[in-house]
Design a protein around this motif. Structure first.
Motif, PDB file in Angstrom:
ATOM      1  N   ALA A 155       0.831  -1.207   0.000  1.00 41.04           N
ATOM      2  CA  ALA A 155       0.000   0.000   0.000  1.00 41.04           C
ATOM      3  C   ALA A 155       0.865   1.256   0.000  1.00 41.04           C
ATOM      4  CB  ALA A 155      -0.929   0.009   1.204  1.00 41.04           C
ATOM      5  N   ASN A 156       1.989   1.204   0.683  1.00 39.77           N
ATOM      6  CA  ASN A 156       2.878   2.363   0.763  1.00 39.77           C
ATOM      7  C   ASN A 156       3.768   2.513  -0.471  1.00 39.77           C
ATOM      8  OD1 ASN A 156       1.877   3.052   3.262  1.00 39.77           O
ATOM      9  ND2 ASN A 156       3.460   1.952   4.381  1.00 39.77           N
ATOM     10  N   GLU A 157       3.773   1.509  -1.304  1.00 43.40           N
ATOM     11  CA  GLU A 157       4.595   1.550  -2.517  1.00 43.40           C
ATOM     12  C   GLU A 157       4.050   2.634  -3.451  1.00 43.40           C
ATOM     13  OE1 GLU A 157       4.900  -1.419  -6.196  1.00 43.40           O
ATOM     14  OE2 GLU A 157       5.499  -2.319  -4.294  1.00 43.40           O
ATOM     15  N   VAL A 158       4.930   3.436  -3.956  1.00 46.44           N
ATOM     16  CA  VAL A 158       4.533   4.529  -4.840  1.00 46.44           C
ATOM     17  C   VAL A 158       4.363   3.971  -6.249  1.00 46.44           C
ATOM     18  CG1 VAL A 158       5.190   6.759  -5.807  1.00 46.44           C
ATOM     19  CG2 VAL A 158       5.732   6.226  -3.432  1.00 46.44           C
ATOM     20  N   LYS A 159       3.149   4.137  -6.782  1.00 45.40           N
ATOM     21  CA  LYS A 159       2.858   3.682  -8.141  1.00 45.40           C
ATOM     22  C   LYS A 159       2.987   4.867  -9.098  1.00 45.40           C
ATOM     23  CE  LYS A 159      -0.503   0.363  -6.449  1.00 45.40           C
ATOM     24  NZ  LYS A 159      -1.918  -0.011  -6.416  1.00 45.40           N
ATOM     25  N   THR A 160       3.440   4.547 -10.277  1.00 48.66           N
ATOM     26  CA  THR A 160       3.558   5.579 -11.314  1.00 48.66           C
ATOM     27  C   THR A 160       2.672   5.151 -12.472  1.00 48.66           C
ATOM     28  OG1 THR A 160       5.826   6.029 -10.653  1.00 48.66           O
ATOM     29  CG2 THR A 160       5.154   6.812 -12.817  1.00 48.66           C
ATOM     30  N   TYR A 161       1.935   6.098 -13.001  1.00 49.53           N
ATOM     31  CA  TYR A 161       1.030   5.810 -14.117  1.00 49.53           C
ATOM     32  C   TYR A 161       1.082   6.965 -15.104  1.00 49.53           C
ATOM     33  CZ  TYR A 161      -3.362   5.145 -16.660  1.00 49.53           C
ATOM     34  OH  TYR A 161      -4.300   5.001 -17.632  1.00 49.53           O
ATOM     35  N   THR A 162       1.057   6.617 -16.385  1.00 46.56           N
ATOM     36  CA  THR A 162       1.020   7.648 -17.425  1.00 46.56           C
ATOM     37  C   THR A 162      -0.429   7.814 -17.849  1.00 46.56           C
ATOM     38  OG1 THR A 162       3.224   7.044 -18.169  1.00 46.56           O
ATOM     39  CG2 THR A 162       1.884   8.361 -19.688  1.00 46.56           C
ATOM     40  N   LEU A 163      -0.999   8.951 -17.481  1.00 43.58           N
ATOM     41  CA  LEU A 163      -2.388   9.261 -17.787  1.00 43.58           C
ATOM     42  C   LEU A 163      -2.452   9.967 -19.131  1.00 43.58           C
ATOM     43  CD1 LEU A 163      -5.397   9.589 -16.893  1.00 43.58           C
ATOM     44  CD2 LEU A 163      -4.707  11.756 -15.881  1.00 43.58           C
ATOM     45  N   THR A 164      -3.295   9.456 -20.015  1.00 49.33           N
ATOM     46  CA  THR A 164      -3.469  10.075 -21.330  1.00 49.33           C
ATOM     47  C   THR A 164      -4.876  10.649 -21.396  1.00 49.33           C
ATOM     48  OG1 THR A 164      -1.991   8.455 -22.319  1.00 49.33           O
ATOM     49  CG2 THR A 164      -3.415   9.683 -23.819  1.00 49.33           C
ATOM     50  N   ILE A 165      -4.944  11.945 -21.644  1.00 43.93           N
ATOM     51  CA  ILE A 165      -6.238  12.617 -21.780  1.00 43.93           C
ATOM     52  C   ILE A 165      -6.376  13.004 -23.254  1.00 43.93           C
ATOM     53  CG2 ILE A 165      -7.645  14.588 -21.115  1.00 43.93           C
ATOM     54  CD1 ILE A 165      -6.174  14.622 -18.446  1.00 43.93           C
ATOM     55  N   GLN A 166      -7.440  12.484 -23.866  1.00 41.37           N
ATOM     56  CA  GLN A 166      -7.708  12.796 -25.276  1.00 41.37           C
ATOM     57  C   GLN A 166      -8.448  14.133 -25.372  1.00 41.37           C
ATOM     58  OE1 GLN A 166      -6.560  10.848 -27.735  1.00 41.37           O
ATOM     59  NE2 GLN A 166      -5.784   9.345 -26.270  1.00 41.37           N
ATOM     60  N   LYS A 167      -8.350  14.746 -26.515  1.00 44.09           N
ATOM     61  CA  LYS A 167      -9.009  16.031 -26.740  1.00 44.09           C
ATOM     62  C   LYS A 167     -10.526  15.835 -26.641  1.00 44.09           C
ATOM     63  CE  LYS A 167      -8.740  20.023 -29.635  1.00 44.09           C
ATOM     64  NZ  LYS A 167      -8.007  20.684 -30.671  1.00 44.09           N
ATOM     65  N   GLY A 168     -11.163  16.676 -25.855  1.00 44.01           N
ATOM     66  CA  GLY A 168     -12.613  16.654 -25.705  1.00 44.01           C
ATOM     67  C   GLY A 168     -13.116  15.748 -24.590  1.00 44.01           C
ATOM     68  N   GLU A 169     -12.247  14.998 -23.913  1.00 43.28           N
ATOM     69  CA  GLU A 169     -12.683  14.140 -22.808  1.00 43.28           C
ATOM     70  C   GLU A 169     -13.007  14.993 -21.590  1.00 43.28           C
ATOM     71  OE1 GLU A 169      -9.585  11.280 -22.051  1.00 43.28           O
ATOM     72  OE2 GLU A 169     -10.443   9.832 -23.435  1.00 43.28           O
ATOM     73  N   PRO A 170     -14.020  14.613 -20.853  1.00 48.74           N
ATOM     74  CA  PRO A 170     -14.337  15.365 -19.636  1.00 48.74           C
ATOM     75  C   PRO A 170     -13.286  15.108 -18.551  1.00 48.74           C
ATOM     76  CG  PRO A 170     -15.780  13.471 -19.820  1.00 48.74           C
ATOM     77  CD  PRO A 170     -14.960  13.524 -21.083  1.00 48.74           C
ATOM     78  N   SER A 171     -13.180  16.025 -17.618  1.00 52.61           N
ATOM     79  CA  SER A 171     -12.191  15.880 -16.539  1.00 52.61           C
ATOM     80  C   SER A 171     -12.521  14.693 -15.631  1.00 52.61           C
ATOM     81  CB  SER A 171     -12.124  17.169 -15.721  1.00 52.61           C
ATOM     82  OG  SER A 171     -13.380  17.435 -15.125  1.00 52.61           O
ATOM     83  N   SER A 172     -13.788  14.312 -15.596  1.00 54.86           N
ATOM     84  CA  SER A 172     -14.180  13.172 -14.756  1.00 54.86           C
ATOM     85  C   SER A 172     -13.542  11.867 -15.251  1.00 54.86           C
ATOM     86  CB  SER A 172     -15.702  13.032 -14.718  1.00 54.86           C
ATOM     87  OG  SER A 172     -16.210  12.811 -16.014  1.00 54.86           O
ATOM     88  N   LYS A 173     -13.267  11.790 -16.549  1.00 57.23           N
ATOM     89  CA  LYS A 173     -12.624  10.599 -17.116  1.00 57.23           C
ATOM     90  C   LYS A 173     -11.237  10.407 -16.515  1.00 57.23           C
ATOM     91  CE  LYS A 173     -12.212   7.788 -20.935  1.00 57.23           C
ATOM     92  NZ  LYS A 173     -12.128   6.443 -20.624  1.00 57.23           N
ATOM     93  N   ALA A 174     -10.528  11.493 -16.282  1.00 59.58           N
ATOM     94  CA  ALA A 174      -9.188  11.428 -15.686  1.00 59.58           C
ATOM     95  C   ALA A 174      -9.275  10.842 -14.279  1.00 59.58           C
ATOM     96  CB  ALA A 174      -8.560  12.817 -15.654  1.00 59.58           C
ATOM     97  N   GLY A 175     -10.253  11.282 -13.480  1.00 57.69           N
ATOM     98  CA  GLY A 175     -10.423  10.755 -12.127  1.00 57.69           C
ATOM     99  C   GLY A 175     -10.725   9.271 -12.125  1.00 57.69           C
ATOM    100  N   GLU A 176     -11.569   8.841 -13.073  1.00 52.82           N
ATOM    101  CA  GLU A 176     -11.913   7.412 -13.161  1.00 52.82           C
ATOM    102  C   GLU A 176     -10.693   6.571 -13.515  1.00 52.82           C
ATOM    103  OE1 GLU A 176     -15.125   7.313 -15.959  1.00 52.82           O
ATOM    104  OE2 GLU A 176     -16.481   8.378 -14.598  1.00 52.82           O
ATOM    105  N   GLU A 177      -9.880   7.046 -14.467  1.00 48.82           N
ATOM    106  CA  GLU A 177      -8.677   6.304 -14.846  1.00 48.82           C
ATOM    107  C   GLU A 177      -7.661   6.252 -13.703  1.00 48.82           C
ATOM    108  OE1 GLU A 177      -6.670   6.801 -18.613  1.00 48.82           O
ATOM    109  OE2 GLU A 177      -8.526   7.583 -19.498  1.00 48.82           O
ATOM    110  N   LEU A 178      -7.535   7.371 -12.998  1.00 53.66           N
ATOM    111  CA  LEU A 178      -6.592   7.403 -11.872  1.00 53.66           C
ATOM    112  C   LEU A 178      -7.020   6.440 -10.766  1.00 53.66           C
ATOM    113  CD1 LEU A 178      -5.894  11.242 -11.660  1.00 53.66           C
ATOM    114  CD2 LEU A 178      -4.328   9.454 -12.449  1.00 53.66           C
ATOM    115  N   GLN A 179      -8.312   6.364 -10.506  1.00 53.19           N
ATOM    116  CA  GLN A 179      -8.802   5.429  -9.487  1.00 53.19           C
ATOM    117  C   GLN A 179      -8.622   3.982  -9.954  1.00 53.19           C
ATOM    118  OE1 GLN A 179     -12.942   5.764  -8.406  1.00 53.19           O
ATOM    119  NE2 GLN A 179     -12.809   4.122  -6.917  1.00 53.19           N
ATOM    120  N   ALA A 180      -8.927   3.715 -11.210  1.00 56.83           N
ATOM    121  CA  ALA A 180      -8.811   2.353 -11.752  1.00 56.83           C
ATOM    122  C   ALA A 180      -7.376   1.844 -11.693  1.00 56.83           C
ATOM    123  CB  ALA A 180      -9.328   2.313 -13.186  1.00 56.83           C
ATOM    124  N   ASN A 181      -6.414   2.735 -11.772  1.00 56.43           N
ATOM    125  CA  ASN A 181      -5.006   2.334 -11.755  1.00 56.43           C
ATOM    126  C   ASN A 181      -4.355   2.491 -10.385  1.00 56.43           C
ATOM    127  OD1 ASN A 181      -4.325   1.538 -14.595  1.00 56.43           O
ATOM    128  ND2 ASN A 181      -5.353   3.493 -14.935  1.00 56.43           N
TER     129      ASN A 181
END
Length: 160
Positions: free
Chosen positions: A89-115
């Protein structure tokens, strides 16, 4: 009739005296032998039962010690598993988030939670909206880490 009852009582008395004398002088040896044998048997039984009890108590002691050892082992394994979970749990995870043009900001939150970067997409989206980052989130690729705060992630995504 009175005479008959007296003779009957005398007969009972004589019979009782004869049985008493026979018991005291003739049967006593047999009783003594029986008592001696009974005493020997009792002694043997006590010795056997004490040996058996000793064996039983040794068996129960061993079972008890084995149970204690098993419980200690299980306790240690549970602690080790908990430590491994905490380390993960304390291990720091790194993720590359890709936001496509026109995607809502809520999509970023969902991807961050999923990863596993953030715990709650709803909380992140609420933070973004409440703090005015919602309209400034830009498309592109962003490297985010699980030890970043909502503010740090929002600033990174909005180029602020």
């Amino acid at each position: 009739m009175k005479k008959n009852l007296q003779m009957l009582a005398l007969g009972f008395l004589i019979s009782a005296v004869v049985l008493f004398i026979g018991d005291q002088f003739f049967i006593t040896d047999t009783d003594a032998a029986t008592e001696t044998k009974a005493t020997q048997k009792a002694t043997e039984t006590k010795a056997n039962s004490s040996t058996k009890n000793s064996d039983d108590s040794n068996t129960w002691k061993k079972k008890y010690e084995d149970l204690l050892a098993q419980q200690e082992l299980e306790k240690k394994e549970a602690e080790d598993a908990k430590k491994a979970e905490e380390a993960k749990a304390n291990e720091v995870k790194t993720y590359t988030l890709t936001i496509q043009k026109g995607e809502p900001s809520s999509k970023a939150g969902e991807e961050l939670q999923a990863n596993g970067i953030i715990k709650s997409a709803d909380d992140f989206n609420k933070y973004v909206k409440d703090n005015g980052y919602e309209g400034y989130i830009r498309d592109g690729q962003y490297e985010v880490k699980s030890d970043m705060s909502y503010e740090e992630i929002a600033k990174l995504l909005s180029h602020r």
